[in-house]
Each structure stands twice: as C-alpha cells, then as structure tokens.
Enzyme design. Structure first.
Site, PDB file in Angstrom:
ATOM      1  N   HIS A   1      35.218   0.979   1.909  1.00  0.00           N
ATOM      2  CA  HIS A   1      34.391   0.500   0.800  1.00  0.00           C
ATOM      3  C   HIS A   1      34.799  -0.901   0.336  1.00  0.00           C
ATOM      4  CE1 HIS A   1      32.754   1.160  -3.385  1.00  0.00           C
ATOM      5  NE2 HIS A   1      31.819   1.768  -2.677  1.00  0.00           N
TER       6      HIS A   1
ATOM      7  N   SER B   1      27.119   0.059  -5.451  1.00  0.00           N
ATOM      8  CA  SER B   1      28.352  -0.494  -4.902  1.00  0.00           C
ATOM      9  C   SER B   1      28.174  -1.790  -4.178  1.00  0.00           C
ATOM     10  CB  SER B   1      28.819   0.440  -3.785  1.00  0.00           C
ATOM     11  OG  SER B   1      29.745   1.277  -4.252  1.00  0.00           O
TER      12      SER B   1
ATOM     13  N   ASP C   1      39.269  -1.644  -5.590  1.00  0.00           N
ATOM     14  CA  ASP C   1      38.649  -0.621  -4.745  1.00  0.00           C
ATOM     15  C   ASP C   1      39.697   0.132  -3.934  1.00  0.00           C
ATOM     16  OD1 ASP C   1      36.632   0.582  -2.836  1.00  0.00           O
ATOM     17  OD2 ASP C   1      35.320  -0.682  -4.024  1.00  0.00           O
TER      18      ASP C   1
END
Ligand SMILES: *[C@@H]1O[C@H](CO)[C@@H](O)[C@H](O)[C@H]1NC(C)=O
Ligand SMILES: *[C@@H]1O[C@H](CO)[C@@H](O)[C@H](O)[C@H]1NC(C)=O
Ligand SMILES: *[C@@H]1O[C@H](CO)[C@@H](O)[C@H](O)[C@H]1NC(C)=O
Ligand SMILES: *[C@@H]1O[C@H](CO)[C@@H](O)[C@H](O)[C@H]1NC(C)=O
Ligand SMILES: *[C@@H]1O[C@H](CO)[C@@H](O)[C@H](O)[C@H]1NC(C)=O
Ligand SMILES: [Ca+2]
Ligand SMILES: [Ca+2]
Ligand SMILES: [Ca+2]
Length: 652
Positions: free
Chosen positions: A235, A410, A194
């Site tokens: 994230h 996600s 990520d």
C-alpha cells in the site's frame, strides 16, 4: 463542563488552533485510570492493552537519563513523545503485544520510581488501510524493459485523461499545466504514513528522503515493507509512487510531483495501533516533512465513530501551529472507503479541520462505489471503480514492479499530496490554511457527478459551488500553482464560540426538531469572525438507534450542509455522540452573522427515541477580508466571484 481545556488555552493565543474538545473515549480512559483498583470495571471492558506505556517524568531528561530510568524498571525507552522533554514512550518486552487486562504490576513498578510522575499503558485499537481489495489482480508482471520512457504514463489517466478506457477527456489533475510552469515539486517532502515504502524501488530511490523517514512499527530508521505472500504491504509503496515516481527513467509511471521527495513512515504494520504510534508518526520531523499523507483510519464499517486520541490530537495541533517552521504541516486524509452507508463525519481524522480530506471520482466523473460522503470533505482526486478493470491507479509496486490496480480513496489522497507539493514549490510561504483556501478556489466541478443523483452541486452564499460527495471539486494542479505564485497569505485566523443550546430535548419520531443559534460572530471581541473557514457543530445526543439520526446545519446565508447522514449499519443504542465536532466546509467565505439552524430528525424504518443534549456552534475564520490584495485576471474565476461577493457585502 468547560470547553476550553486549561492546558490548551493556557498555552494558546487566540490565533493558534486549539484542541478544544474532549472525546468520549478519553473520558472513558480517565474513568479506567481512576478506578484502576476496581477490577470489575476493567474486566468488563472490551479494551486491548499493549506493551507500550506513556511515561511522564517529574523533570526534563535527555535520552540517556530516560534510557536509564526505563532500564532500571525493566523497560526499553523508544524515545520522546512529540519531541517532548519529559514524556517518553516505554516498552516492556516481556509483556505480550496485546492482552485484555491492564497490567497493574507494571504500572506499579513505573509509578513507584521517584523520577516518574505518571505512566499509562497504551490501549490498542484497529486502524485499517483504505483501498486494499483482496480480489486485486496479482502484481503486474512488467519489469524493466525496452519500452519508451515511463511506460505506465499512458495508463495514468488521472494525470492526463485522453479518453483512454472509456474515460472522459481532460477529466484529470491538470498536472501538465503545472509542469509547464516549471513546477515539479522540488525541495518538498511528503511523508507516506503507511505500511512502509520500498525505498530501493528504482522509480522511488532517487526521490527518497531517508533523513525524514522512520519505522514506528519496528522502531528503526528503515521503513521497508514486511514481506507477505499476498503482498499485503504494498500500500505505502503504491502511494509513494503516485507522489514522487521519477520521470523519464523508463520505469513505471510519473509522480504528480516527480522532483519532490517522499519519506516513509511505517506505522500500520503491527498487531494493534496505539495513540503513541500515531502521535509519533504525525509529529515526526515536522520541519523536514511538509506534507503527511494518510490513507487509513477507523474501520469503515458504517458503525464506528472514532478519531484521534489525546497524544495524536496534540501532535496534529502542534503540526499545524508549529510545523514547517511555523507555516504548518499539511495533513492529507483519504475520506474513507465505507461507501454510501458510512459518513466520513464520523471519522474524526477525516472530519478534522486540520486535515484536508479527499474523496475520489472515477475516470468518467462519477463517484466511486466505495466513496463516503460528508460535509467536511474539501476536494477530490481520482481512483478506480469504472467497469473497465484497466482504469485503476497506475503507480509503483513492491520489489521494483509497477501496478495498474491501486485503488480506493487510498489512491486519491496521495494524488492530492502531490498537487500540494507542487503548490508548495510554487510558493514555499504557503501556510496550512493557504493550501485549503487554494483548494477551495481552484478545484473544479469539471464533470463530476453523483451516480445516484442524490447529491447535486449547490452554490453557497458567496457563489462557491460545492457537492456533498466531492467538496469543492477536483484539484486542478495548473490552476493551483498559478494562483499559488501570486498568493498572499490569508489574514490571521480566529475562533469564535458563537453560541450553545444546552437543553435535553426529545428528538421527535416522525418530524424534524429545529434549534436556532443567533450570533453576532463575536463582533467587537478579539475573536471576531467575519469570513468563514471551517464551521463545527459540537453535539451530544443519544438514540435508540444512532445510525437513524440525521443532522443538517443551515447557515444564515441559507447554505444547507448535511452534517450527519443515515448510517444503516450503526445500531448503537448506548453511546450516542458525546461532544462530537461535526464539521462543514460548505459555508467557506460566508458571513457567519445571523441565525444558524440545526435540524435533527430520524430517518428510520421503525420508530426510534432519542435526546439531543447539547449543540455548540464554533466558527473558525478571519476577521479581515481575505484575497483583498490578489489580482484577478479571469473575471469568471472563483476568486473573482468570491472577491466580488465580499466587496458587495462591504458596500452595504
Ligand atoms: C491529554 O494529555 C495532556 C498532556 O499529557 C493531559 O494534561 C490531559 O489531561 C490529557 N487529557 C485527557 C483527556 O486524557
Ligand atoms: C528547501 O527547503 C528547506 C526547508 O525544508 C529550506 O530551508 C531551504 O532553503 C530550501 N532550499 C531551497 C533551495 O529552496
Ligand atoms: C516568502 O516570504 C519571504 C519573507 O516574508 C519573502 O522574502 C519571499 O519573497 C517570499 N517568497 C515567495 C515565493 O512569496
Ligand atoms: C407522526 O406519527 C403519528 C402517529 O404515527 C401521526 O398521527 C402523525 O400525524 C405523524 N406526524 C407527522 C408530522 O407525520
Ligand atoms: C438518553 O438520555 C436520556 C436523558 O439523559 C435518558 O433518559 C435516556 O434513557 C437515554 N436514552 C438512551 C437510548 O440511552
Ligand atoms: Ca524496519
Ligand atoms: Ca518513472
Ligand atoms: Ca469511514
């Protein structure tokens, strides 16, 4: 055109998974390489070229020799590609990160070096994170305080749904039942591929596996997220906390596998993605990393058709065949946030047999509004999307903070990675395929449903319930761990090319075209398949409007998979699909022998034209009956149902 690329078949036995298909983009790349002198072709292409080069040396070299070769040509060697002894990743600092033309002079320099066999400049492309919403509420302003242990556990309805915020009681991952069996993820590492991981976060620090981590965006061992004012790079940290946030430390919440380790692989934070960054990430430390979790992919705009490129495909295939000391790495994929106008079978990462792609449901059992659907989705977990804004995914956030608003598919993929980490602790001998079998057999329909009532729950030919949105249902950690403890590895896998239709046939304007392949599933040969795992339809077609073509595959046992749905935004009239492997998981466990039918039809507002040019049916599965030696304790379990179906079949 032959299916089996010689370089792959030569090194594979029939039991190993093979990378069989050349994708259209690769074909385009070859073209560009061949015609490198014909500048016109290059100029007309919209491609972006990065400052990275894949360099193959004529003979094997160690790091120092590769460094020397790079240096004498003005390059820097970033390291070997996929642990190879003769392929290296070179970068040229004087070249911009992205330009619209291939640099002929740099190619020439590399190619004229007597040690170099081959060099190719890496193309840049877009890969987007799933679930980042610009409207997100700011970071939660909750830091260390005197609240009870793991103050956010009460907000983690996906771990324990007691009906908070309008949720449905017991609609959760059933993790407490796994923890109660003493299973918390010990000695299992999940890599978060990520935008970085805040490994100094007090809820992550102790479970951080630094040795297995790397930063491929900046080429250093520290995948710390780059600061931006809007916390865009939060994230990966949020995903990491879902898997392995520490328990009972009074900070944020609890990870699904709170005694497991997370590694950070920072690879999303540079101007353009390249094949080498993806390949190096997905092939990073395959014996230290058990599970790779990815919450990104090709742009979810409902018109992109894209997937892993050459080196990345090789990395994945190597991971499943050789990673985890031969048991195979587990690649977990977010199925996509493109909503009902996208189809995750057009995303070659999600649709791959070697990734477990995970969709999401919200806290009352509906699909989320951003969910995509496709027949390759294996199972589901949970994410945000309910009307009540307090029903996002609670987890760790940047700079020691916590959040309640992690979102998108996600947020769903790392939950699955956490559940698989539990299964791997319960039985470290599980192969990558065992994990998929366990997902099929222990996921639950629970109360999942399609909010628009388009996709019902159906039963396949061996009695397994599936849904086009949710796959085999929501992962059940307690059930998976219990079965993992008893599990015996499934029999060897074989690959059967069941048949092919290679005729150019017009797709009718207003009714369906049916093609049939009658197969004995390679009976009597050394690739016989009697019990399905994945089934692929490799298809070449074109159309005046690609998004209006729909495809259905009907198995000999009558199971109908929609392998391509209408995509209203896809107005491609040029590329179509070239040998695209549409995959379905819905015929799992079925007997593949008999007639498979492909239905091709337009779903269009205006008349369209098109031609189907090729359909090849690939069966993947076992020759021997799976689950034979497993004890059945619950006669209503899916395991019992499938075993009975297999036994009944063998009586006849
Ligand atoms: C992919 O890479 C392999 C190994 O470098 C090479 O032999 C093969 O030709 C490549 N295939 C394509 C389609 O570029
Ligand atoms: C932990 O996992 C490693 C492989 O990653 C294995 O070699 C080792 O034996 C395991 N340790 C324990 C205590 O299970
Ligand atoms: C894993 O496999 C090894 C060797 O086959 C065996 O000794 C061990 O008992 C197995 N462990 C589990 C948990 O099944
Ligand atoms: C297809 O369309 C044509 C003309 O628009 C019409 O005559 C024909 O009946 C239609 N066929 C079907 C099966 O709907
Ligand atoms: C599709 O392919 C056919 C046959 O190769 C060709 O005649 C036709 O022009 C193509 N159509 C489109 C929309 O590209
Ligand atoms: Ca770094
Ligand atoms: Ca905690
Ligand atoms: Ca998508």
């Amino acid at each position: 055109m032959s299916f089996c690329r010689p370089n792959i078949c030569a090194i594979s036995t029939s039991r190993l998974d093979k990378w069989l298909f050349v994708r259209p983009l690769n074909a385009a790349i070859i073209l560009v390489l061949i015609s490198i002198i014909e500048i016109t072709l290059i100029q007309s292409s919209p491609e972006v070229f990065t400052n990275s080069f894949l360099v193959r040396l004529k003979r094997d070299a160690d790091k120092h020799i590769a460094h020397q070769i790079a240096k004498r040509n003005g390059f820097i060697n970033l390291g070997a590609v996929l642990g190879s002894s003769n392929e290296f990743h070179f970068m040229h600092r004087a070249l911009p990160h992205a330009r619209s033309k291939r640099s002929l002079s740099h190619h020439r320099i590399l190619k004229s070096d007597p040690s170099i066999q081959f060099a190719t400049q890496q193309i840049g492309f877009r890969r987007t994170k799933r679930g980042y919403t610009k409207l997100r509420l700011g970071p939660e302003d909750l830091s260390l305080n005197n609240e009870p242990n793991d103050p956010y556990f009460q907000f983690q309805w996906y771990l324990k749904n007691v009906g908070q915020n309008g949720g449905k009681k017991r609609l959760d991952l059933n993790v407490e039942a796994a923890w109660a069996q003493g299973i918390t993820g010990k000695n299992v590492t999940t890599a978060i591929m990520d935008d970085g991981v805040d490994y100094m976060h007090l809820d992550i620090r102790e479970n951080y596996n630094a040795r297995a981590s790397y930063d491929f965006s900046s080429n250093d061992p520290y995948p710390y997220p780059r600061y931006t004012d809007d916390w865009f790079n939060s994230h990966g940290t949020r995903c990491a906390g879902e898997v392995a946030a520490k328990r009972d430390n009074g900070i944020c919440g609890v990870g699904v596998a709170y005694d497991s380790k997370v590694a950070g692989i920072r690879m999303l934070d540079q101007p353009y993605m390249t094949d080498l960054i993806e390949a190096n990430s997905m092939g990073h430390e395959p014996d230290l990393i058990d599970i790779y979790s990815a919450s990104w992919g090709p742009t979810d705009d409902g018109k992109t058709v894209d997937g892993p490129r050459n080196a990345t495909m090789r990395a994945i295939v190597r991971g499943v065949n050789e990673g985890r000391r031969g048991l195979g790495n587990i690649y977990v994929w977010a199925s996509g946030d493109g909503g009902e106008d996208d189809d995750c079978n057009c995303d070659g990462y999600a649709a791959s047999m070697w990734t477990i792609s995970i969709n999401s449901a919200i806290n009352d059992g509906q699909n989320a509004h951003y969910d995509e659907s496709c027949s390759s989705t294996l199972a589901s977990t949970f994410s945000n999307g309910a009307k009540d804004p307090h029903t996002g995914v609670a987890t760790t956030d940047l700079y020691g903070k916590c959040t309640k608003t992690h979102s998108g598919t996600s947020a769903a993929a790392p939950e699955a990675a956490g559940v698989f980490a539990l299964a791997l602790e319960a039985n470290p001998n599980l192969t990558w395929r065992d994990v998929q079998h366990l997902s099929v057999l222990t996921s639950k329909r629970n109360s999942l449903y399609d909010s628009k009532r388009r996709f019902n729950w159906n039963m396949n030919g061996v009695g397994l319930e599936f849904n086009h949105l949710f796959g085999y249902g929501v992962l059940d950690a307690g059930a998976m761990v219990a079965l993992a403890k008893l599990w015996k590895s499934v029999p060897p896998r074989f690959h059967c090319e069941a048949g092919s239709v290679n005729k150019v046939l017009p797709i009718p304007t207003n009714h369906s075209l049916y093609l049939d392949i009658s197969t004995n599933a390679c009976t009597g040969s050394d690739t016989e398949v009697n019990y399905n795992e994945h089934v692929q339809s490799v298809i070449t077609l074109n159309s005046t409007r690609r998004g209006d073509v729909t495809l259905y595959l009907i198995s000999p046992m009558g199971t109908r998979s929609m392998i391509l749905s209408r995509r209203p935004n896809d107005d491609d009239r040029h590329d179509g699909f070239t040998k695209w492997p549409f995959m379905t998981t819905h015929t799992w466990g079925e007997n593949p022998r008999g007639v498979w039918r492909l239905e091709v039809r337009f779903d269009s507002e205006s008349p369209q034209m098109g031609f189907i040019k090729e359909w090849t049916l690939m069966l993947h599965g076992t020759k021997e009956q799976p689950y034979k030696d497993l004890p059945v304790s619950d006669r209503n379990s899916k395991l019992a149902i499938v075993k009975k179906a297999h036994e009944d079949r063998n009586k006849h």
